[in-house]
Design a protein around this motif. Structure first.
Motif, PDB file in Angstrom:
ATOM      1  N   UNK A 262      -4.798  11.265  -1.891  1.00 35.21           N
ATOM      2  CA  UNK A 262      -5.683  10.345  -2.598  1.00 35.21           C
ATOM      3  C   UNK A 262      -6.138   9.211  -1.699  1.00 35.21           C
ATOM      4  N   UNK A 263      -5.217   8.653  -0.936  1.00 32.07           N
ATOM      5  CA  UNK A 263      -5.547   7.537  -0.038  1.00 32.07           C
ATOM      6  C   UNK A 263      -6.541   7.988   1.015  1.00 32.07           C
ATOM      7  N   UNK A 264      -6.304   9.147   1.590  1.00 34.69           N
ATOM      8  CA  UNK A 264      -7.199   9.661   2.632  1.00 34.69           C
ATOM      9  C   UNK A 264      -8.574   9.993   2.057  1.00 34.69           C
ATOM     10  N   UNK A 265      -8.593  10.638   0.911  1.00 40.30           N
ATOM     11  CA  UNK A 265      -9.865  11.051   0.313  1.00 40.30           C
ATOM     12  C   UNK A 265     -10.689   9.858  -0.171  1.00 40.30           C
ATOM     13  N   UNK A 266     -10.018   8.765  -0.530  1.00 42.73           N
ATOM     14  CA  UNK A 266     -10.739   7.577  -0.977  1.00 42.73           C
ATOM     15  C   UNK A 266     -11.476   6.896   0.165  1.00 42.73           C
ATOM     16  N   UNK A 267     -11.022   7.126   1.392  1.00 39.10           N
ATOM     17  CA  UNK A 267     -11.703   6.547   2.544  1.00 39.10           C
ATOM     18  C   UNK A 267     -10.937   5.461   3.265  1.00 39.10           C
ATOM     19  N   UNK A 268      -9.652   5.284   2.939  1.00 41.81           N
ATOM     20  CA  UNK A 268      -8.851   4.306   3.668  1.00 41.81           C
ATOM     21  C   UNK A 268      -8.623   4.789   5.102  1.00 41.81           C
ATOM     22  N   UNK A 269      -8.523   3.826   6.010  1.00 36.44           N
ATOM     23  CA  UNK A 269      -8.302   4.143   7.425  1.00 36.44           C
ATOM     24  C   UNK A 269      -6.827   4.234   7.787  1.00 36.44           C
ATOM     25  N   UNK A 270      -5.975   3.532   7.036  1.00 35.18           N
ATOM     26  CA  UNK A 270      -4.595   3.364   7.490  1.00 35.18           C
ATOM     27  C   UNK A 270      -3.670   3.071   6.327  1.00 35.18           C
ATOM     28  N   UNK A 271      -2.374   3.238   6.590  1.00 35.16           N
ATOM     29  CA  UNK A 271      -1.347   2.839   5.640  1.00 35.16           C
ATOM     30  C   UNK A 271      -0.289   2.027   6.378  1.00 35.16           C
ATOM     31  N   UNK A 272       0.159   0.974   5.731  1.00 33.90           N
ATOM     32  CA  UNK A 272       1.316   0.214   6.205  1.00 33.90           C
ATOM     33  C   UNK A 272       2.494   0.621   5.333  1.00 33.90           C
ATOM     34  N   UNK A 273       3.591   1.025   5.964  1.00 27.91           N
ATOM     35  CA  UNK A 273       4.731   1.584   5.232  1.00 27.91           C
ATOM     36  C   UNK A 273       5.942   0.666   5.421  1.00 27.91           C
ATOM     37  N   UNK A 274       6.207  -0.221   4.473  1.00 28.94           N
ATOM     38  CA  UNK A 274       7.395  -1.074   4.563  1.00 28.94           C
ATOM     39  C   UNK A 274       8.662  -0.236   4.390  1.00 28.94           C
TER      40      UNK A 274
ATOM     41  N   UNK B 190      -0.023  10.863   9.229  1.00 32.24           N
ATOM     42  CA  UNK B 190      -0.744  11.150  10.475  1.00 32.24           C
ATOM     43  C   UNK B 190      -1.518  12.457  10.359  1.00 32.24           C
ATOM     44  N   UNK B 191      -0.943  13.420   9.684  1.00 28.16           N
ATOM     45  CA  UNK B 191      -1.601  14.723   9.526  1.00 28.16           C
ATOM     46  C   UNK B 191      -2.909  14.600   8.747  1.00 28.16           C
ATOM     47  N   UNK B 192      -3.030  13.556   7.959  1.00 29.74           N
ATOM     48  CA  UNK B 192      -4.243  13.300   7.183  1.00 29.74           C
ATOM     49  C   UNK B 192      -5.177  12.319   7.893  1.00 29.74           C
ATOM     50  N   UNK B 193      -4.945  12.123   9.187  1.00 29.54           N
ATOM     51  CA  UNK B 193      -5.775  11.237  10.012  1.00 29.54           C
ATOM     52  C   UNK B 193      -5.728   9.790   9.538  1.00 29.54           C
ATOM     53  N   UNK B 194      -4.616   9.405   8.935  1.00 30.29           N
ATOM     54  CA  UNK B 194      -4.389   8.006   8.596  1.00 30.29           C
ATOM     55  C   UNK B 194      -3.556   7.366   9.697  1.00 30.29           C
ATOM     56  N   UNK B 195      -3.969   6.213  10.171  1.00 29.20           N
ATOM     57  CA  UNK B 195      -3.114   5.454  11.081  1.00 29.20           C
ATOM     58  C   UNK B 195      -1.951   4.892  10.269  1.00 29.20           C
ATOM     59  N   UNK B 196      -0.784   4.785  10.915  1.00 33.46           N
ATOM     60  CA  UNK B 196       0.438   4.447  10.178  1.00 33.46           C
ATOM     61  C   UNK B 196       1.170   3.301  10.867  1.00 33.46           C
ATOM     62  N   UNK B 197       1.629   2.350  10.073  1.00 35.88           N
ATOM     63  CA  UNK B 197       2.470   1.266  10.569  1.00 35.88           C
ATOM     64  C   UNK B 197       3.793   1.308   9.816  1.00 35.88           C
ATOM     65  N   UNK B 198       4.920   1.317  10.541  1.00 32.47           N
ATOM     66  CA  UNK B 198       6.225   1.173   9.915  1.00 32.47           C
ATOM     67  C   UNK B 198       6.881  -0.103  10.438  1.00 32.47           C
ATOM     68  N   UNK B 199       7.757  -0.663   9.620  1.00 29.20           N
ATOM     69  CA  UNK B 199       8.379  -1.924  10.006  1.00 29.20           C
ATOM     70  C   UNK B 199       9.833  -1.952   9.563  1.00 29.20           C
ATOM     71  N   UNK B 200      10.491  -3.078   9.801  1.00 29.34           N
ATOM     72  CA  UNK B 200      11.758  -3.404   9.149  1.00 29.34           C
ATOM     73  C   UNK B 200      11.428  -4.444   8.088  1.00 29.34           C
TER      74      UNK B 200
END
Length: 344
Positions: A70-82, A113-123
């Protein structure tokens, strides 16, 4: 002064500079640094209340592949994953992260990543570190060694954020020292990966000036969070107690004064970015579901568009929980909010 000394201190201000808001933005736009910038991570969304909950599912749905679709199809470029690593690691050296939890984080990263979304992970939500930095610093660094080992060789579209919202006893001075220790540990396995760093005091714009940056700022991005005006964005938020109930009914209709306040705040963040020659990223902004939807839509669109105009990338807080842009029960987007984030 930053470390709360017991004795009184004084501060001498030697120079005060005043620039009108319109002049400041136009001046910043003419700089060579600004002109070569693009909004880092584009327009994104936080997968909030998921992997940073005490246990996934405690604060909302478990993330599924269909959500990333859904996120990829909506047109978002990236996800931040806390990620709340601290709840899934042993309390004694070598502070081993649960293999099951590591596998889960890996799945989220790989699927995004497989959906061409850039990904950020953190602590994220390392409460012990915020309360007692000296006691938890070794564990914090050990967590990063393990995260760095696990994701060695991952595509460059994966980005690391060192720590979400340092605060409480992890003040600017202590955070600067811990950050200086953490960066070389991450860089050992990831010399060219982008690393995101934010200031103390909950990643506030005002605290950017107190963050100590390394000499080598290549592949380094700064971040800040924005929830102003707080009585609007957090009205009715139960975790803030009874006071937030008194804010119910606060609106944001985009008056000249309201717009000016947002622009001035974003200009301060941009000025810091230009003066320090480091890209800057709005890692969180959002308005809680208790606010009326028209105000939420207007505030979100205005903040998002003003940030992008300043070539500041954005990540809305968040996907499908209390601030959510998607309703997991009705399985549908809040379309006005989604379009506001995406600039449609």
């Amino acid at each position: 002064m930053l470390e709360k000394p017991s004795e009184e201190s004084s501060l001498v201000i030697r120079k005060i500079r005043a620039v009108s808001e319109t002049q400041l933005l136009e001046r910043l736009k003419t700089t060579a640094f600004f002109q070569k910038q693009t909004p880092f991570f584009g327009r994104g969304v936080n997968i909030g209340n998921t992997l940073e909950a005490p246990r996934e599912g405690d604060w909302g749905p478990r993330l599924k592949a269909k959500h990333l679709d859904l996120i990829q199809q909506a047109g978002f470029d990236s996800v931040r994953v806390p990620v709340r690593w601290s709840s899934h690691a042993s309390n004694t050296a070598p502070y081993t992260i649960s293999p099951t939890f590591m596998k889960r984080v890996r799945w989220v990263v790989d699927e995004a990543l497989r959906r061409d979304l850039k990904v950020m992970i953190n602590i994220h939500h390392y409460e012990g570190l915020y309360a007692n930095p000296e006691q938890h610093s070794d564990r914090f660094l050990a967590l990063w060694r393990q995260i760095a080992d696990e994701f060695e060789g991952a595509p460059p579209e994966l980005v690391f954020e060192v720590l979400n919202e340092p605060h409480d006893n992890l003040d600017a001075g202590k955070w600067n020292r811990l950050l200086a220790d953490a960066l070389p540990i991450i860089r050992e396995k990831h010399p060219e990966r982008t690393i995101v760093v934010g200031p103390a005091n909950f990643n506030s714009i005002d605290a950017l000036q107190f963050m100590t940056l390394p000499r080598d700022r290549s592949n380094l991005v700064a971040t800040f969070h924005y929830y102003s005006p707080f009585q609007f964005t957090h009205q009715g938020a139960g975790w803030l107690g009874d006071e937030s109930k008194q804010w119910k009914g606060t609106t944001w209709i985009g008056t000249p004064e309201q717009q000016r306040a947002v622009r001035n705040d974003l200009d301060r963040a941009l000025r810091w970015s230009v003066e320090n020659e480091i890209p800057i990223y709005l890692g969180e902004f959002g308005a809680y579901q208790e606010a009326d939807i028209d105000s939420r839509n207007q505030w979100t669109r205005f903040v998002a568009d003003e940030a992008i105009e300043r070539r500041i990338g954005i990540a809305y807080w968040e996907f499908y929980s209390g601030f959510g842009v998607y309703d997991p029960k009705k399985q549908r987007w809040h379309e006005g909010l989604r379009d506001a984030i995406l600039g449609k």
